[in-house]
Design a protein around this motif. Structure first.
Motif, PDB file in Angstrom:
ATOM      1  N   LEU A   3       0.818  -1.201   0.000  1.00 24.16           N
ATOM      2  CA  LEU A   3       0.000   0.000   0.000  1.00 24.16           C
ATOM      3  C   LEU A   3       0.860   1.263   0.000  1.00 24.16           C
ATOM      4  O   LEU A   3       0.591   2.209  -0.759  1.00 24.16           O
ATOM      5  CB  LEU A   3      -0.917  -0.014   1.230  1.00 24.16           C
ATOM      6  N   VAL A   4       1.899   1.294   0.838  1.00 23.67           N
ATOM      7  CA  VAL A   4       2.731   2.497   0.909  1.00 23.67           C
ATOM      8  C   VAL A   4       3.761   2.551  -0.204  1.00 23.67           C
ATOM      9  O   VAL A   4       4.324   3.616  -0.488  1.00 23.67           O
ATOM     10  CB  VAL A   4       3.431   2.619   2.287  1.00 23.67           C
ATOM     11  N   ALA A   5       4.012   1.420  -0.883  1.00 29.32           N
ATOM     12  CA  ALA A   5       5.023   1.390  -1.934  1.00 29.32           C
ATOM     13  C   ALA A   5       4.465   1.740  -3.310  1.00 29.32           C
ATOM     14  O   ALA A   5       5.219   2.189  -4.180  1.00 29.32           O
ATOM     15  CB  ALA A   5       5.673   0.002  -1.994  1.00 29.32           C
ATOM     16  N   VAL A   6       3.158   1.561  -3.539  1.00 29.01           N
ATOM     17  CA  VAL A   6       2.585   1.813  -4.861  1.00 29.01           C
ATOM     18  C   VAL A   6       2.816   3.251  -5.340  1.00 29.01           C
ATOM     19  O   VAL A   6       3.235   3.465  -6.488  1.00 29.01           O
ATOM     20  CB  VAL A   6       1.084   1.444  -4.883  1.00 29.01           C
ATOM     21  N   PRO A   7       2.560   4.297  -4.517  1.00 23.40           N
ATOM     22  CA  PRO A   7       2.856   5.649  -5.007  1.00 23.40           C
ATOM     23  C   PRO A   7       4.320   5.841  -5.377  1.00 23.40           C
ATOM     24  O   PRO A   7       4.639   6.618  -6.282  1.00 23.40           O
ATOM     25  CB  PRO A   7       2.481   6.551  -3.810  1.00 23.40           C
ATOM     26  N   VAL A   8       5.200   5.120  -4.688  1.00 20.02           N
ATOM     27  CA  VAL A   8       6.639   5.249  -4.955  1.00 20.02           C
ATOM     28  C   VAL A   8       6.974   4.753  -6.357  1.00 20.02           C
ATOM     29  O   VAL A   8       7.653   5.432  -7.137  1.00 20.02           O
ATOM     30  CB  VAL A   8       7.464   4.479  -3.901  1.00 20.02           C
ATOM     31  N   VAL A   9       6.467   3.567  -6.723  1.00 23.25           N
ATOM     32  CA  VAL A   9       6.829   3.001  -8.024  1.00 23.25           C
ATOM     33  C   VAL A   9       6.191   3.785  -9.159  1.00 23.25           C
ATOM     34  O   VAL A   9       6.812   4.007 -10.210  1.00 23.25           O
ATOM     35  CB  VAL A   9       6.459   1.500  -8.086  1.00 23.25           C
ATOM     36  N   VAL A  10       4.950   4.244  -8.972  1.00 24.19           N
ATOM     37  CA  VAL A  10       4.289   5.018 -10.028  1.00 24.19           C
ATOM     38  C   VAL A  10       4.962   6.378 -10.204  1.00 24.19           C
ATOM     39  O   VAL A  10       5.224   6.827 -11.321  1.00 24.19           O
ATOM     40  CB  VAL A  10       2.790   5.190  -9.726  1.00 24.19           C
ATOM     41  N   GLY A  11       5.272   7.030  -9.080  1.00 18.56           N
ATOM     42  CA  GLY A  11       5.969   8.307  -9.148  1.00 18.56           C
ATOM     43  C   GLY A  11       7.345   8.173  -9.777  1.00 18.56           C
ATOM     44  O   GLY A  11       7.843   9.112 -10.397  1.00 18.56           O
ATOM     45  N   SER A  12       7.930   7.016  -9.631  1.00 17.87           N
ATOM     46  CA  SER A  12       9.260   6.779 -10.193  1.00 17.87           C
ATOM     47  C   SER A  12       9.188   6.554 -11.700  1.00 17.87           C
ATOM     48  O   SER A  12       9.887   7.210 -12.476  1.00 17.87           O
ATOM     49  CB  SER A  12       9.893   5.573  -9.512  1.00 17.87           C
ATOM     50  N   LEU A  13       8.353   5.618 -12.136  1.00 22.80           N
ATOM     51  CA  LEU A  13       8.249   5.327 -13.565  1.00 22.80           C
ATOM     52  C   LEU A  13       7.704   6.533 -14.329  1.00 22.80           C
ATOM     53  O   LEU A  13       8.090   6.772 -15.482  1.00 22.80           O
ATOM     54  CB  LEU A  13       7.347   4.106 -13.775  1.00 22.80           C
ATOM     55  N   GLY A  14       6.819   7.296 -13.686  1.00 18.79           N
ATOM     56  CA  GLY A  14       6.264   8.472 -14.351  1.00 18.79           C
ATOM     57  C   GLY A  14       7.300   9.537 -14.646  1.00 18.79           C
ATOM     58  O   GLY A  14       7.081  10.411 -15.508  1.00 18.79           O
ATOM     59  N   TYR A  52      -7.617   2.178  -1.875  1.00 20.88           N
ATOM     60  CA  TYR A  52      -6.374   2.869  -1.517  1.00 20.88           C
ATOM     61  C   TYR A  52      -5.256   2.585  -2.524  1.00 20.88           C
ATOM     62  O   TYR A  52      -4.429   3.450  -2.800  1.00 20.88           O
ATOM     63  CB  TYR A  52      -5.935   2.469  -0.111  1.00 20.88           C
ATOM     64  N   LEU A  53      -5.233   1.386  -3.082  1.00 23.43           N
ATOM     65  CA  LEU A  53      -4.224   1.075  -4.101  1.00 23.43           C
ATOM     66  C   LEU A  53      -4.457   1.907  -5.359  1.00 23.43           C
ATOM     67  O   LEU A  53      -3.501   2.399  -5.975  1.00 23.43           O
ATOM     68  CB  LEU A  53      -4.248  -0.420  -4.437  1.00 23.43           C
ATOM     69  N   VAL A  54      -5.720   2.077  -5.751  1.00 24.33           N
ATOM     70  CA  VAL A  54      -6.030   2.912  -6.921  1.00 24.33           C
ATOM     71  C   VAL A  54      -5.631   4.362  -6.650  1.00 24.33           C
ATOM     72  O   VAL A  54      -4.979   5.016  -7.473  1.00 24.33           O
ATOM     73  CB  VAL A  54      -7.530   2.822  -7.269  1.00 24.33           C
ATOM     74  N   GLY A  55      -6.028   4.880  -5.481  1.00 32.71           N
ATOM     75  CA  GLY A  55      -5.651   6.243  -5.136  1.00 32.71           C
ATOM     76  C   GLY A  55      -4.150   6.417  -5.035  1.00 32.71           C
ATOM     77  O   GLY A  55      -3.590   7.420  -5.501  1.00 32.71           O
TER      78      GLY A  55
END
Length: 384
Positions: free
Chosen positions: A40-51, A92-95
């Protein structure tokens, strides 16, 4: 220009890090496993990184004056969704997926700041801009406390308002350098050319270890302190904020040392210290004073290392490709922060201990030191 860009970095990183201080709370509310909480806390990290890869390439073409306000406004949507609508793990994963947009602004600011400063001052300037990653500390200091005092949605509403205000200010004040080089060709062709640069892959690995280590600790340290030392959630969040602040403060120091001397010795010292400190952390000494000193020293080493890596970007990469290379290197840094929390959660779930996880960090940091002293040293000497 440096001040406005740095403020934008702080604000968007504040938004990007909203979920991690709430990890332990959400675990209780949603009845999550250790791995689910880490995810849950790692998903924003990977998306923000690849983006950062497409955002960096777009910044080379469109400029920061357009990109900064747009990305700040887009981040408002997932912030409000998480604050008011999310109520399940899937929600929360989608958000969290779309919250990753806030983490892409690093690839906007680096080429922007790089264009305004001469080579001899870029290490310090980029280090000062990198202080914006202190937005994660702002989140650690305030999110849990504001949620408890004023309601669970208040931190999200506050961040949404700040993002909107910043987007207006950025549109009014930011100016791209008039003579900045604008690359030709399609984004796909430019990305392929960027990936073919030897410096891109070498710097990506180093940043994955330095910045990835910082991100991993800023995300997972609250969970670790609660699990290993039985601290309450608020105390763990405040201690994590101290880790983040020291790492942030050391980033411009790493850039300044790289301008004054050379980035490679700074990296060797940073990765050597991280290797030793990770081994010490594996033995889980008493929190006061030993483990506290270990983690703070690790924060200083990782912070200085991140500043040194981008001093090398400024030296080794042509000006018209800085945005694209920054996107790839920044993505690698964020991805470097994605996997350690998952590994730590998995290792702890299997063994009931963090010993193996810290030894893996030590081995990775040692490998980064070897790459810094060999391939990167040779490439930097050729570029210089």
């Amino acid at each position: 220009m440096l001040t406005v860009a740095t403020v934008g970095f702080v604000v968007t990183f504040w938004a990007w890090a909203l979920l991690s201080p709430l990890g332990a709370t959400l675990r209780e509310q949603l009845n999550l496993s250790s791995f689910q909480q880490s995810l849950l806390v790692a998903v924003p990290v990977v998306v923000g990184s690849l983006g950062r890869i497409p955002v960096g390439a777009l910044t080379d073409r469109l400029g920061a004056r357009r990109m900064f306000p747009v990305m700040a406004l887009l981040t408002v949507l997932p912030v409000l969704y998480l604050g008011h609508l999310a109520s399940s793990l899937a929600a929360y994963l989608v958000g969290g997926f779309f919250l990753g947009l806030g983490g892409t602004t690093f690839a906007i600011g680096v080429p922007f700041v790089n264009s305004w400063y001469p080579p001899a001052r870029r290490g310090l300037a980029l280090g000062i801009f990198g202080v914006g990653m202190g937005g994660t500390a702002l989140s650690s200091f305030t999110t849990v406390q504001l949620a408890e005092a004023l309601g669970p949605s208040f931190p999200f509403d506050l961040v949404a308002v700040v993002l909107v205000v910043y987007s207006v200010v950025a549109w009014l004040l930011l100016r791209d350098r008039p003579d900045r080089p604008v690359p030709a060709g399609t984004m796909g062709n430019r990305l392929r050319a960027t990936l073919r640069l030897p410096a891109t892959m070498q710097l990506s690995f180093l940043y994955a270890v330095a910045f990835g280590g910082f991100v991993a600790f800023s995300v997972y340290l609250p969970t670790y302190l609660v699990s290993a030392y039985h601290l309450d959630k608020s105390d763990a969040a405040l201690r994590t904020a101290g880790f983040v602040l020291l790492a942030v403060a050391m980033r411009p120091v790493g850039g300044w040392l790289s301008d004054r001397f050379d980035p490679v010795p700074v990296l060797l010292a940073a990765f050597g210290a991280t290797t030793l400190l990770a081994v010490l952390a594996a033995f889980q000494f008493p929190l006061l004073p030993v483990e506290t000193v270990v983690f703070l020293a690790m924060a200083a080493a990782l912070g200085a290392g991140t500043g040194a890596v981008f001093a090398l970007v400024a030296r080794m990469v042509p000006a018209e490709r800085v945005g694209a290379v920054t996107g790839v290197v920044g993505a690698a840094g964020g991805l470097g922060g994605f996997f350690p929390p998952l590994v730590m959660g998995l290792v702890y779930g299997l063994t009931g201990s963090y010993f193996v996880g810290f030894l893996l960090l030590a081995a990775t940091a040692a490998g980064a030191g070897v790459v810094s002293g060999t391939a990167v040293r040779r490439r930097a000497a050729l570029a210089h």
